[in-house]
Write a protein that holds these residues in place. Structure first.
Motif, PDB file in Angstrom:
ATOM      1  N   ASN A 109       0.833  -1.204   0.000  1.00 46.83           N
ATOM      2  CA  ASN A 109       0.000   0.000   0.000  1.00 46.83           C
ATOM      3  C   ASN A 109       0.868   1.254   0.000  1.00 46.83           C
ATOM      4  O   ASN A 109       0.824   2.057   0.936  1.00 46.83           O
ATOM      5  N   TYR A 110       1.634   1.411  -1.052  1.00 44.17           N
ATOM      6  CA  TYR A 110       2.459   2.595  -1.209  1.00 44.17           C
ATOM      7  C   TYR A 110       1.730   3.610  -2.079  1.00 44.17           C
ATOM      8  O   TYR A 110       0.848   3.260  -2.866  1.00 44.17           O
ATOM      9  N   ASP A 111       2.129   4.856  -1.949  1.00 43.04           N
ATOM     10  CA  ASP A 111       1.446   5.931  -2.658  1.00 43.04           C
ATOM     11  C   ASP A 111       1.878   6.054  -4.112  1.00 43.04           C
ATOM     12  O   ASP A 111       1.084   6.424  -4.977  1.00 43.04           O
ATOM     13  N   TYR A 112       3.131   5.758  -4.377  1.00 43.62           N
ATOM     14  CA  TYR A 112       3.668   5.925  -5.720  1.00 43.62           C
ATOM     15  C   TYR A 112       4.564   4.734  -6.065  1.00 43.62           C
ATOM     16  O   TYR A 112       5.268   4.199  -5.196  1.00 43.62           O
ATOM     17  N   TRP A 113       4.545   4.384  -7.358  1.00 43.61           N
ATOM     18  CA  TRP A 113       5.315   3.242  -7.848  1.00 43.61           C
ATOM     19  C   TRP A 113       6.071   3.607  -9.111  1.00 43.61           C
ATOM     20  O   TRP A 113       5.593   4.406  -9.920  1.00 43.61           O
ATOM     21  N   GLY A 114       7.235   2.967  -9.282  1.00 44.23           N
ATOM     22  CA  GLY A 114       7.939   3.067 -10.533  1.00 44.23           C
ATOM     23  C   GLY A 114       7.440   2.023 -11.515  1.00 44.23           C
ATOM     24  O   GLY A 114       6.535   1.235 -11.195  1.00 44.23           O
ATOM     25  N   GLN A 115       8.037   2.006 -12.682  1.00 45.96           N
ATOM     26  CA  GLN A 115       7.582   1.109 -13.750  1.00 45.96           C
ATOM     27  C   GLN A 115       8.252  -0.260 -13.688  1.00 45.96           C
ATOM     28  O   GLN A 115       7.819  -1.187 -14.356  1.00 45.96           O
ATOM     29  N   GLY A 116       9.290  -0.370 -12.890  1.00 47.06           N
ATOM     30  CA  GLY A 116       9.948  -1.650 -12.702  1.00 47.06           C
ATOM     31  C   GLY A 116      11.171  -1.838 -13.573  1.00 47.06           C
ATOM     32  O   GLY A 116      11.290  -1.246 -14.640  1.00 47.06           O
ATOM     33  N   THR A 117      12.084  -2.679 -13.089  1.00 44.52           N
ATOM     34  CA  THR A 117      13.261  -3.068 -13.858  1.00 44.52           C
ATOM     35  C   THR A 117      13.462  -4.561 -13.671  1.00 44.52           C
ATOM     36  O   THR A 117      13.321  -5.082 -12.563  1.00 44.52           O
ATOM     37  N   GLN A 118      13.770  -5.252 -14.751  1.00 47.09           N
ATOM     38  CA  GLN A 118      13.850  -6.711 -14.729  1.00 47.09           C
ATOM     39  C   GLN A 118      15.219  -7.172 -14.262  1.00 47.09           C
ATOM     40  O   GLN A 118      16.250  -6.696 -14.753  1.00 47.09           O
ATOM     41  N   VAL A 119      15.205  -8.119 -13.350  1.00 51.56           N
ATOM     42  CA  VAL A 119      16.427  -8.791 -12.904  1.00 51.56           C
ATOM     43  C   VAL A 119      16.281 -10.267 -13.210  1.00 51.56           C
ATOM     44  O   VAL A 119      15.296 -10.898 -12.789  1.00 51.56           O
ATOM     45  N   THR A 120      17.238 -10.810 -13.932  1.00 49.90           N
ATOM     46  CA  THR A 120      17.227 -12.226 -14.280  1.00 49.90           C
ATOM     47  C   THR A 120      18.541 -12.838 -13.831  1.00 49.90           C
ATOM     48  O   THR A 120      19.614 -12.355 -14.213  1.00 49.90           O
ATOM     49  N   VAL A 121      18.440 -13.883 -13.022  1.00 53.81           N
ATOM     50  CA  VAL A 121      19.624 -14.555 -12.489  1.00 53.81           C
ATOM     51  C   VAL A 121      19.673 -15.957 -13.080  1.00 53.81           C
ATOM     52  O   VAL A 121      18.754 -16.760 -12.863  1.00 53.81           O
ATOM     53  N   SER A 122      20.722 -16.245 -13.804  1.00 56.49           N
ATOM     54  CA  SER A 122      20.863 -17.554 -14.434  1.00 56.49           C
ATOM     55  C   SER A 122      21.654 -18.494 -13.533  1.00 56.49           C
ATOM     56  O   SER A 122      22.544 -18.071 -12.791  1.00 56.49           O
ATOM     57  N   SER A 123      21.316 -19.767 -13.632  1.00 57.92           N
ATOM     58  CA  SER A 123      21.990 -20.759 -12.779  1.00 57.92           C
ATOM     59  C   SER A 123      23.215 -21.329 -13.458  1.00 57.92           C
ATOM     60  O   SER A 123      23.480 -21.100 -14.616  1.00 57.92           O
TER      61      SER A 123
END
Length: 123
Positions: A109-123
């Motif tokens: 329940n935050y007031d403002y959000w960013g658009q996001g950034t993808q993090v992908t971790v390979s095994s």
């Protein structure tokens, strides 16, 4: 209104590190507690870390404690998430968010959000 823009995501091998940044604009950054959340495909958005307005206090999800560090630079209107010892299960879209109150920081329940950034971790 507060605009939040994340950056720093990418593809990394397990055990590697990334640093996410989130730059805020629009209102006084130091008036807001800041949080990082993540969401993997098919899963709910989950709390990762949060910091108070001053940055003195921080909190972490158990799954990232000891590996991730949240920090902020109020002079630069920026909050960071340093991620070390990354695991494949850390793969997700990461979002920063701002809220006026500290109470309830683990909920989305935050007031403002960013658009996001993808993090992908390979095994």
């Amino acid at each position: 209104q507060v605009q939040l823009v994340e950056s720093g995501g990418g593809l990394v091998q397990a055990g590697g590190s990334l640093r996410l940044s989130c730059v805020a604009s629009g209102r006084t950054f130091s008036n807001y507690a800041m949080g990082w959340f993540r969401q993997a495909p098919g899963k709910e958005r989950e709390f990762v870390a949060a910091t108070t307005r001053s940055g003195i206090s921080t909190a972490y999800a158990d799954s990232v404690k000891g590996r991730f560090t949240i920090s902020r630079d109020n002079a630069k209107n920026t909050v960071y998430l340093q991620m070390n010892s990354l695991k494949p299960e850390d793969t997700a879209a990461y979002y920063c968010a701002a809220r006026v109150t500290w109470s309830g920081y683990r909920s989305p329940n935050y007031d403002y959000w960013g658009q996001g950034t993808q993090v992908t971790v390979s095994s």
